[in-house]
Write a protein that holds these residues in place. Structure first.
Motif, PDB file in Angstrom:
ATOM      1  N   SER A  65       0.809  -1.220   0.000  1.00 55.53           N
ATOM      2  CA  SER A  65       0.000   0.000   0.000  1.00 55.53           C
ATOM      3  C   SER A  65       0.846   1.275   0.000  1.00 55.53           C
ATOM      4  N   MET A  66       2.132   1.165  -0.329  1.00 52.16           N
ATOM      5  CA  MET A  66       3.007   2.340  -0.309  1.00 52.16           C
ATOM      6  C   MET A  66       2.688   3.275  -1.475  1.00 52.16           C
ATOM      7  N   ASP A  67       3.215   4.491  -1.404  1.00 58.54           N
ATOM      8  CA  ASP A  67       3.053   5.477  -2.458  1.00 58.54           C
ATOM      9  C   ASP A  67       3.902   5.041  -3.655  1.00 58.54           C
ATOM     10  N   LYS A  68       3.250   4.773  -4.762  1.00 55.94           N
ATOM     11  CA  LYS A  68       3.960   4.244  -5.928  1.00 55.94           C
ATOM     12  C   LYS A  68       4.725   5.317  -6.706  1.00 55.94           C
ATOM     13  N   VAL A  69       4.412   6.588  -6.476  1.00 52.62           N
ATOM     14  CA  VAL A  69       5.053   7.665  -7.234  1.00 52.62           C
ATOM     15  C   VAL A  69       6.551   7.713  -6.945  1.00 52.62           C
ATOM     16  N   GLN A  70       6.925   7.650  -5.679  1.00 45.79           N
ATOM     17  CA  GLN A  70       8.340   7.698  -5.319  1.00 45.79           C
ATOM     18  C   GLN A  70       9.085   6.491  -5.887  1.00 45.79           C
ATOM     19  N   ALA A  71       8.495   5.304  -5.763  1.00 43.80           N
ATOM     20  CA  ALA A  71       9.139   4.099  -6.267  1.00 43.80           C
ATOM     21  C   ALA A  71       9.267   4.141  -7.792  1.00 43.80           C
ATOM     22  N   GLU A  72       8.248   4.645  -8.475  1.00 40.36           N
ATOM     23  CA  GLU A  72       8.307   4.732  -9.937  1.00 40.36           C
ATOM     24  C   GLU A  72       9.322   5.773 -10.388  1.00 40.36           C
ATOM     25  N   ALA A  73       9.479   6.848  -9.641  1.00 40.86           N
ATOM     26  CA  ALA A  73      10.475   7.864  -9.991  1.00 40.86           C
ATOM     27  C   ALA A  73      11.885   7.290  -9.905  1.00 40.86           C
ATOM     28  N   ILE A  74      12.146   6.488  -8.891  1.00 37.90           N
ATOM     29  CA  ILE A  74      13.464   5.854  -8.760  1.00 37.90           C
ATOM     30  C   ILE A  74      13.672   4.868  -9.897  1.00 37.90           C
ATOM     31  N   LYS A  75      12.634   4.091 -10.211  1.00 38.66           N
ATOM     32  CA  LYS A  75      12.747   3.110 -11.289  1.00 38.66           C
ATOM     33  C   LYS A  75      12.938   3.796 -12.634  1.00 38.66           C
ATOM     34  N   GLN A  92       9.984   4.560   2.683  1.00 40.22           N
ATOM     35  CA  GLN A  92       8.554   4.653   2.969  1.00 40.22           C
ATOM     36  C   GLN A  92       8.115   3.705   4.083  1.00 40.22           C
ATOM     37  N   VAL A  93       8.814   2.588   4.245  1.00 40.93           N
ATOM     38  CA  VAL A  93       8.380   1.600   5.233  1.00 40.93           C
ATOM     39  C   VAL A  93       9.284   1.529   6.460  1.00 40.93           C
ATOM     40  N   MET A  94      10.400   2.249   6.469  1.00 41.26           N
ATOM     41  CA  MET A  94      11.350   2.141   7.581  1.00 41.26           C
ATOM     42  C   MET A  94      10.762   2.578   8.928  1.00 41.26           C
ATOM     43  N   PRO A  95      10.033   3.698   9.035  1.00 37.63           N
ATOM     44  CA  PRO A  95       9.457   4.029  10.342  1.00 37.63           C
ATOM     45  C   PRO A  95       8.501   2.952  10.848  1.00 37.63           C
ATOM     46  N   ARG A  96       7.725   2.398   9.962  1.00 35.60           N
ATOM     47  CA  ARG A  96       6.796   1.320  10.352  1.00 35.60           C
ATOM     48  C   ARG A  96       7.568   0.068  10.746  1.00 35.60           C
ATOM     49  N   LEU A  97       8.635  -0.259  10.023  1.00 32.03           N
ATOM     50  CA  LEU A  97       9.446  -1.435  10.357  1.00 32.03           C
ATOM     51  C   LEU A  97      10.058  -1.289  11.741  1.00 32.03           C
ATOM     52  N   ILE A  98      10.570  -0.127  12.045  1.00 35.06           N
ATOM     53  CA  ILE A  98      11.185   0.081  13.363  1.00 35.06           C
ATOM     54  C   ILE A  98      10.124   0.016  14.456  1.00 35.06           C
ATOM     55  N   GLY A  99       8.991   0.633  14.226  1.00 32.38           N
ATOM     56  CA  GLY A  99       7.915   0.574  15.215  1.00 32.38           C
ATOM     57  C   GLY A  99       7.429  -0.854  15.437  1.00 32.38           C
ATOM     58  N   LEU A 100       7.239  -1.597  14.348  1.00 26.24           N
ATOM     59  CA  LEU A 100       6.802  -2.987  14.475  1.00 26.24           C
ATOM     60  C   LEU A 100       7.861  -3.850  15.146  1.00 26.24           C
ATOM     61  N   SER A 101       9.134  -3.594  14.834  1.00 27.63           N
ATOM     62  CA  SER A 101      10.216  -4.374  15.440  1.00 27.63           C
ATOM     63  C   SER A 101      10.276  -4.144  16.945  1.00 27.63           C
ATOM     64  N   MET A 102      10.131  -2.897  17.350  1.00 27.85           N
ATOM     65  CA  MET A 102      10.143  -2.613  18.787  1.00 27.85           C
ATOM     66  C   MET A 102       8.914  -3.221  19.466  1.00 27.85           C
ATOM     67  N   TYR A 103       7.786  -3.170  18.792  1.00 27.69           N
ATOM     68  CA  TYR A 103       6.577  -3.770  19.352  1.00 27.69           C
ATOM     69  C   TYR A 103       6.753  -5.281  19.478  1.00 27.69           C
ATOM     70  N   ARG A 104       7.354  -5.897  18.464  1.00 32.23           N
ATOM     71  CA  ARG A 104       7.562  -7.348  18.516  1.00 32.23           C
ATOM     72  C   ARG A 104       8.580  -7.711  19.598  1.00 32.23           C
ATOM     73  N   LEU A 105       9.581  -6.870  19.808  1.00 29.62           N
ATOM     74  CA  LEU A 105      10.525  -7.102  20.900  1.00 29.62           C
ATOM     75  C   LEU A 105       9.784  -7.100  22.232  1.00 29.62           C
ATOM     76  N   ASP A 106       8.872  -6.173  22.386  1.00 25.62           N
ATOM     77  CA  ASP A 106       8.035  -6.102  23.576  1.00 25.62           C
ATOM     78  C   ASP A 106       7.226  -7.398  23.739  1.00 25.62           C
ATOM     79  N   ILE A 107       6.584  -7.846  22.668  1.00 25.73           N
ATOM     80  CA  ILE A 107       5.795  -9.083  22.708  1.00 25.73           C
ATOM     81  C   ILE A 107       6.691 -10.274  23.034  1.00 25.73           C
ATOM     82  N   ASN A 108       7.860 -10.343  22.396  1.00 24.53           N
ATOM     83  CA  ASN A 108       8.759 -11.472  22.626  1.00 24.53           C
ATOM     84  C   ASN A 108       9.233 -11.519  24.071  1.00 24.53           C
ATOM     85  N   PHE A 109       9.464 -10.364  24.645  1.00 24.12           N
ATOM     86  CA  PHE A 109       9.902 -10.336  26.040  1.00 24.12           C
ATOM     87  C   PHE A 109       8.807 -10.887  26.942  1.00 24.12           C
ATOM     88  N   ARG A 110       7.563 -10.482  26.682  1.00 18.76           N
ATOM     89  CA  ARG A 110       6.450 -10.996  27.480  1.00 18.76           C
ATOM     90  C   ARG A 110       6.205 -12.474  27.201  1.00 18.76           C
TER      91      ARG A 110
END
Length: 195
Positions: A65-75, A92-110
């Protein structure tokens, strides 16, 4: 994700993700304890298996669901596939990846507290040993309090890291300042001038 991988790769990876998400961690832990025996290896493999399914599913949806304009411009600038991923998709996905990774670390710890109940190591094994064999309530309580404190610190770290990545500014919370002091990080970067 369907928009960056060939169809055979997509189908195989989605199958692995579906299997990973279909099985509860406790069931996987019981199976891996039976295969590898008691100890942290079974717990590590269980949490790795669950983390792969969790991150893959959510990140694939974000990439699709990312913005295709930026990816198409690079391509369009005749970039190689790796450059397209690094400059068109990853930012485009790095902030979400970091947030999800930290959330998963939290889940894994529990989850490690629960996996210890079936012999898969982690802090849960320590809690079970304290309660089952010695009835050492103060040390078991200390392990539970440690788990809660660690989850709170991980949550604060996640918010601080996401804020820093998205805005370029550090969080103004006392925990963020405390983390910067502990890690020895220098002062925060200067914001970019507006044009």
């Amino acid at each position: 994700a369907r928009n960056i991988a060939p169809l055979p790769v997509y189908v195989v990876c989605r199958g692995i993700v579906a299997v990973s998400r279909a099985l509860q961690e406790i069931i996987v832990a019981i199976l891996l304890v039976a295969i590898f025996g008691f100890g942290p290896l079974a717990g590590f493999l269980t949490l790795s298996f669950a983390t792969i399914g969790f991150l893959s599913k959510l990140l694939a949806e974000d990439i699709e669901s990312m913005d295709k304009v930026q990816a198409e411009a690079i391509k369009a600038s005749s970039a190689r596939w790796t450059q397209w991923i690094n400059y068109g998709v990853q930012p485009q996905v790095m902030p979400r990846l970091i947030g999800l990774s930290m959330y998963r670390l939290d889940i894994n710890f529990r989850e490690s507290a629960i996996l210890g109940l079936v012999g898969a190591g982690g802090i849960g094994a320590e809690i079970v040993a304290r309660l089952r064999f010695r009835a050492d309530w103060p040390k078991a309580g200390a392990a539970l309090i440690l788990t809660v404190v660690a989850v709170l610190i991980i949550d604060a770290a996640s918010a601080s890291i996401r804020r820093r990545i998205i805005t370029g500014q550090p969080s103004k919370s006392p925990i963020s300042k405390w983390m910067i002091a502990i890690t020895g990080a220098s002062r925060p970067p200067e914001p970019l001038p507006e044009q």
